[in-house]
Design an enzyme around this catalytic site. Structure first.
Site, PDB file in Angstrom:
ATOM      1  N   LYS A   9      -6.654   8.634  -1.210  1.00  0.00           N
ATOM      2  CA  LYS A   9      -7.937   9.279  -0.385  1.00  0.00           C
ATOM      3  C   LYS A   9      -8.236  10.277  -1.336  1.00  0.00           C
ATOM      4  CE  LYS A   9      -6.576   7.495   4.004  1.00  0.00           C
ATOM      5  NZ  LYS A   9      -5.000   7.202   3.850  1.00  0.00           N
TER       6      LYS A   9
ATOM      7  N   ASP B 119      -3.272   4.205  -2.017  1.00  0.00           N
ATOM      8  CA  ASP B 119      -4.231   4.943  -0.874  1.00  0.00           C
ATOM      9  C   ASP B 119      -4.048   6.589  -1.224  1.00  0.00           C
ATOM     10  OD1 ASP B 119      -5.935   5.393   1.233  1.00  0.00           O
ATOM     11  OD2 ASP B 119      -4.444   4.596   2.484  1.00  0.00           O
TER      12      ASP B 119
ATOM     13  N   ARG C 164       2.971   0.285  10.639  1.00  0.00           N
ATOM     14  CA  ARG C 164       4.052   0.199  11.600  1.00  0.00           C
ATOM     15  C   ARG C 164       4.316  -0.809  12.286  1.00  0.00           C
ATOM     16  NH1 ARG C 164       1.497   5.883  13.426  1.00  0.00           N
ATOM     17  NH2 ARG C 164      -0.136   4.818  12.671  1.00  0.00           N
TER      18      ARG C 164
ATOM     19  N   LYS D 102       0.820  -1.172   0.132  1.00  0.00           N
ATOM     20  CA  LYS D 102       0.249   0.025  -0.020  1.00  0.00           C
ATOM     21  C   LYS D 102       0.959   1.245  -0.065  1.00  0.00           C
ATOM     22  CE  LYS D 102      -1.973   2.175   3.610  1.00  0.00           C
ATOM     23  NZ  LYS D 102      -2.107   3.373   3.221  1.00  0.00           N
TER      24      LYS D 102
ATOM     25  N   ASP E 212     -12.359  15.773  -3.833  1.00  0.00           N
ATOM     26  CA  ASP E 212     -12.355  16.972  -4.635  1.00  0.00           C
ATOM     27  C   ASP E 212     -13.783  16.834  -5.368  1.00  0.00           C
ATOM     28  OD1 ASP E 212     -11.615  19.361  -5.877  1.00  0.00           O
ATOM     29  OD2 ASP E 212      -9.683  18.774  -5.583  1.00  0.00           O
TER      30      ASP E 212
ATOM     31  N   THR F  57      -9.785   5.565  10.524  1.00  0.00           N
ATOM     32  CA  THR F  57      -9.718   4.601  11.760  1.00  0.00           C
ATOM     33  C   THR F  57      -8.825   5.453  13.047  1.00  0.00           C
ATOM     34  OG1 THR F  57      -7.448   3.982  10.940  1.00  0.00           O
ATOM     35  CG2 THR F  57      -9.436   2.428  10.602  1.00  0.00           C
TER      36      THR F  57
HETATM   37  O1  LIG Z   1      -9.074   4.737   8.147  1.00  0.00           O
HETATM   38  C1  LIG Z   1      -7.889   4.829   7.489  1.00  0.00           C
HETATM   39  C2  LIG Z   1      -7.532   4.779   6.182  1.00  0.00           C
HETATM   40  C3  LIG Z   1      -6.109   4.625   5.918  1.00  0.00           C
HETATM   41  N1  LIG Z   1      -5.288   4.217   6.847  1.00  0.00           N
HETATM   42  C4  LIG Z   1      -3.885   4.123   6.306  1.00  0.00           C
HETATM   43  O2  LIG Z   1      -3.359   2.700   6.781  1.00  0.00           O
HETATM   44  C5  LIG Z   1      -2.181   2.845   7.064  1.00  0.00           C
HETATM   45  C6  LIG Z   1      -2.143   2.219   8.664  1.00  0.00           C
HETATM   46  O3  LIG Z   1      -0.825   2.330   9.034  1.00  0.00           O
HETATM   47  P1  LIG Z   1      -0.472   1.563  10.435  1.00  0.00           P
HETATM   48  O4  LIG Z   1       0.964   2.201  10.866  1.00  0.00           O
HETATM   49  O5  LIG Z   1      -0.703   0.282  10.577  1.00  0.00           O
HETATM   50  O6  LIG Z   1      -1.228   2.429  11.724  1.00  0.00           O
HETATM   51  C7  LIG Z   1      -1.745   4.278   6.914  1.00  0.00           C
HETATM   52  O7  LIG Z   1      -1.155   4.189   5.869  1.00  0.00           O
HETATM   53  C8  LIG Z   1      -2.947   5.010   6.847  1.00  0.00           C
HETATM   54  O8  LIG Z   1      -2.528   6.073   5.875  1.00  0.00           O
HETATM   55  C9  LIG Z   1      -5.521   4.201   7.939  1.00  0.00           C
HETATM   56  O9  LIG Z   1      -4.775   4.073   8.985  1.00  0.00           O
HETATM   57  N2  LIG Z   1      -6.883   4.426   8.427  1.00  0.00           N
END
Ligand SMILES: O=c1ccn([C@@H]2O[C@H](COP(=O)(O)O)[C@@H](O)[C@H]2O)c(=O)[nH]1
Length: 224
Positions: A61, A59, A205, A32, A64, A115
């Site tokens: 997002k 991703d 992460r 991603k 617009d 999230t």
């Molecule tokens: O609602 C959302 C949409 C996208 N993300 C993306 O997912 C990863 C999560 O990364 P972690 O390091 O596992 O927390 C990150 O690239 C976000 O931009 C999200 O977390 N929540």
């Protein structure tokens, strides 16, 4: 069954992202690439990661007016991403135009409620009601607009799966029990999200910042 885990390569250095991706590619299903990666490395960076042979999830997002989002979708068409995100809050016409502009092989999915947000954050944006209701409302809008699926947290994915049986459901905000949670507020384990109907599990992460990313990727895989 293919590995549903997409590793979020949220790293500022292209060489570091490539090295990490190459190291764990046998234990994830795709990569991603988000705003941090795309703003820093653009199309060139996407080609470099795609050369490893796994599907690419862009991703971005997008959010617009319909014409602008459709133009952006056309501009990334040549990268042949497997998945692209737009924001459901951009509205039905924007989502319809995004889907129409995407290539046949690209799934377009709508972010419902990030999230990193909880109900208090939602209220501060002027939206009353629960996170659950907001996700369900936007999931219905995305389905009506003809999108392939949505992004939601693992706390809502079971309910969305019941409402939208063949929806392609992307779940980030995943943590193994012993992981530090950082900025994510609506969190579940990869296994729970999978059992509740997630199609794709986004993990960043917990793997990319682990002392041993390969061991961490294997540990996530072993829970599924
Ligand atoms: O609602 C959302 C949409 C996208 N993300 C993306 O997912 C990863 C999560 O990364 P972690 O390091 O596992 O927390 C990150 O690239 C976000 O931009 C999200 O977390 N929540």
């Amino acid at each position: 069954m293919s590995n549903p885990v997409y590793l979020a390569l949220d790293l500022p250095q292209l060489d570091a992202a490539k090295a990490l991706a190459a190291r764990v590619k046998g234990h994830v299903g795709g990569f991603k690439l988000g705003l941090e990666f795309f703003c820093a490395h653009g199309h060139h960076g996407v080609h470099e990661i795609a050369a490893l042979g796994l599907p690419i999830f862009l991703d971005l997002k997008l959010h617009d007016i319909p014409n602008t989002v459709a133009g952006a979708m056309q501009a990334i068409h040549m990268l042949q991403p497997a998945i692209v995100t737009v924001h459901a809050a951009g509205g039905r016409a924007m989502m319809e135009d995004a889907k129409a502009a995407a290539g046949q092989a690209t799934r377009v999915v709508a972010v419902t409620l990030l999230t990193s947000l909880d109900e208090r954050d939602l209220q501060r944006t002027g939206i009353a009601g629960s996170a659950h209701d907001q996700v369900m409302r936007l999931a219905e809008l995305a389905e009506t607009a003809g999108l392939d699926g949505i992004v939601c947290s693992g706390q809502e994915v079971a309910a969305v799966h019941r409402q939208w049986k063949d929806g392609f459901l992307v779940v980030p905000g995943l943590r193994l029990a012993d992981n530090h949670v950082a900025d994510q507020k609506r969190v579940v384990t990869p296994r729970k999200a999978r059992d509740d109907g997630a199609s794709v599990l986004v993990v960043g992460r917990p793997i990319s910042r682990a002392a041993d990313p390969l061991a961490a990727a294997r540990a996530v895989e072993a829970t599924l």
